[in-house]
Design a protein around this motif. Structure first.
Motif, short mmCIF file in Angstrom:
data_model
loop_
_atom_site.label_atom_id
_atom_site.label_comp_id
_atom_site.label_asym_id
_atom_site.label_seq_id
_atom_site.Cartn_x
_atom_site.Cartn_y
_atom_site.Cartn_z
N PRO A 392 -14.25 -21.91 27.78
CA PRO A 392 -14.68 -20.54 28.09
C PRO A 392 -15.59 -19.93 27.05
N HIS A 393 -15.94 -20.65 26.00
CA HIS A 393 -16.68 -20.07 24.89
C HIS A 393 -18.17 -20.40 24.90
N THR A 394 -18.61 -21.12 25.95
CA THR A 394 -19.99 -21.58 25.97
C THR A 394 -20.98 -20.43 25.96
N ALA A 395 -20.72 -19.39 26.77
CA ALA A 395 -21.65 -18.27 26.84
C ALA A 395 -21.79 -17.57 25.49
N ALA A 396 -20.69 -17.43 24.77
CA ALA A 396 -20.75 -16.78 23.45
C ALA A 396 -21.53 -17.63 22.46
N VAL A 397 -21.34 -18.94 22.51
CA VAL A 397 -22.10 -19.84 21.62
C VAL A 397 -23.57 -19.77 21.97
#
Length: 411
Positions: A392-397
Motif C-alpha cells: 500500500p505504500h507505492t503511491a507515497a514512494v
C-alpha cells in the motif's frame, strides 16, 4: 553500475538525496518494506544509487509485476511503427473472438443483463485501459464476480495459455462502452496476444528479439534460468500481527500472496504481458534511458521520438484525468491531475495531487511496490525496487521520487 558522477555536477543537491534516503529507510525500519534499491539518473548519468535492507547487486532479480505493462506497450508500438496495425483498428480484425462484444448493463453475476456494444474495442483502447475489460479481482461488481466464477478472478488466472485466456476474456461482457471510461484490467495481456498474432512469434520471443537484446536487458525474462533463480528475491507480505513475513506460506491469511515465491509463468501457465516479467535494476534502468532518449539508447533505436511523445500524451476520453475517467478511485486524491497514455500514467497537473513534480512526468508501478518515473523536462529518471505484496505504500514512494526535481535541482 555505481554512481558515476557527483550529484551537484548534475544539479541534484546531496542533502536532498540524503533526505530522500532517510524517508525511504523509515519504511524499512518501521517494518513496512523489507528493503529497497533506488537508482536516480540525470542526463543519462547515474547520480544516486543506494540500497537499504536488501541485496545491493545490480543483477538481483525482482518480480516487477505491472511494470511489465510499459514493456509490452513499447513492443506493440514497434509493430505499429512498422505498419503492422493501426491504433484505430478494431481488435476483432486481428483477434476474431472480440467480435460482437456486449456491455454489462444490470442484473447480477448469475443473470447479467447486457446489450450490444455500440462500437468495437480498438487496439488503442488496450494501451489506454479503456477497453472495458476488467481483472476480476479488484472491483465489487457483478462483472468481476463473473470473471471469478470462470476461474479468471486474479491478474494471473491459472491453467490456460495466453491464447485460451484471451478467448475466455472475450466471452465475457465489457464493463463499459469501449473508449468511454478507464479501468485497470487484462488489456495489456490481450495486447500481448495481439503481438503474438501480428508478429507470428510468441510474446517472450518477440520481447527478447526486439526489446531486450537490442537494449542489452540480459536478465529480463518470464522464465529464469537456474542461475537467475538463485538471484531472485523473496516476496514478503504483511504479517498478521504487524511487520513482514518472508514466505507466502507464513502469511496464509494475507490476500493475494499465495505461491508468490513462484514466477507468474510458473503459477499461471501463460505469458503475462501485463505482469509476468522478472527484471533487475541494471536492466530496467536501461529501459528508462531508452524512453528518456526518445526511443533510442546507445545508438539503437526501438521507437521514433514522435512515437514516444504519442505514448506519453494523455489519451483519456475528453482529455480528463483519471479521477474523472476511472470506474473506481483507490483513495481520495490518488488520481487527481493524473492522465494516462499508451502504457504509462502521466502527470498533467501535479498541483491537484499536491505533488511538486514537473508536468509531463510519466511512469508506472508494480504490485510488489516497484515503481519508476521518467521526467523529460529535467532529463531525469528514477527506479525503485522492493518486494512486498500487497504494497500500500507505492503511491507515497512515487510521490517522494516525484519531488526530486524540486528539492535542490538546478536546470
Amino acid at each position: 553500475m555505481r554512481t558515476t558522477v557527483n550529484p551537484p555536477s548534475h544539479g541534484l543537491a546531496p542533502s536532498s538525496l540524503a533526505t530522500l534516503d532517510e524517508r525511504l529507510r523509515e519504511y524499512v525500519d518501521n517494518g513496512l518494506l523489507p528493503g529497497w534499491q533506488l537508482l536516480v539518473s540525470r542526463h543519462g548519468q547515474v547520480v544516486h544509487h543506494r540500497s537499504y535492507g536488501m541485496d545491493d547487486r545490480d543483477d538481483t532479480l525482482f518480480r516487477i509485476y505491472s511494470m511489465t505493462k510499459p514493456v509490452t506497450s513499447v513492443a506493440a508500438m514497434i509493430l505499429h511503427q512498422e505498419g503492422r496495425f493501426d491504433l484505430t483498428d478494431p481488435l476483432e480484425r486481428h483477434l476474431p473472438a472480440f467480435r460482437d462484444m456486449r456491455i454489462f448493463t444490470g442484473g447480477d453475476a448469475d443473470a447479467p443483463v447486457t446489450e450490444p456494444a455500440r462500437g468495437p474495442i480498438r487496439i488503442r483502447h488496450l494501451l489506454q485501459h479503456t477497453s472495458g475489460l476488467s481483472y476480476g479481482a479488484f472491483l465489487d461488481h457483478p462483472l468481476d464476480e463473473m470473471y471469478r466464477a470462470r476461474g479468471l478472478g486474479s491478474p494471473q488466472p491459472p491453467g490456460r495459455d495466453l491464447a485460451e485466456l484471451t478467448d475466455a476474456w472475450a466471452g465475457l461482457p465489457l464493463l463499459f462502452e469501449p473508449g468511454s471510461r478507464w479501468n485497470y484490467g487484462v488489456s495489456t495481456d490481450v495486447l500481448g496476444r495481439l503481438i503474438e498474432v501480428v508478429s507470428g512469434q510468441s510474446l517472450d520471443a518477440f520481447l527478447t528479439e526486439r526489446v531486450f537484446a537490442p537494449l542489452g536487458m540480459t536478465d529480463t525474462t518470464f522464465t529464469p534460468t537456474p542461475a537467475q533463480r538463485a538471484r531472485l528475491t523473496r516476496v514478503y507480505a504483511p504479517g498478521e500481527g504487524g511487520g513482514l513475513v518472508e514466505r507466502a506460506e507464513d502469511a496464509e491469511d494475507v490476500e493475494d500472496v499465495e505461491d508468490v515465491e513462484d514466477t507468474v509463468l510458473e503459477r499461471s501457465g501463460f505469458l503475462c504481458g501485463g505482469g509476468g516479467l522478472l527484471s533487475t535494476m541494471a536492466d530496467y534502468h536501461r529501459f528508462t534511458q531508452m524512453l528518456l532518449g526518445g526511443g533510442a539508447l546507445d545508438g539503437v533505436r526501438l521507437l521514433e521520438r514522435h512515437t514516444v511523445n504519442l505514448m506519453t500524451a494523455n489519451h483519456l476520453p475528453g482529455g480528463v484525468d483519471l479521477a474523472q475517467a476511472a470506474v473506481t478511485i483507490p483513495e481520495p486524491g490518488r488520481y487527481d491531475g493524473l492522465g494516462f497514455g499508451l502504457g504509462f500514467s502521466i502527470d498533467l497537473d501535479p498541483t491537484f495531487r499536491g505533488v511538486t513534480c514537473a508536468p509531463g512526468q510519466y511512469g508506472w508501478s508494480g504490485a510488489a511496490g516497484t515503481t519508476f518515473l521518467v521526467d523529460p523536462h529535467h532529463r531525469l529518471t528514477a527506479v525503485f525496487l522492493t518486494q512486498v505484496l500487497p504494497s500500500p505504500h507505492t503511491a507515497a514512494v512515487r510521490t517522494l521520487l516525484g519531488r526530486l526535481p524540486h528539492t535542490g535541482l538546478r536546470d
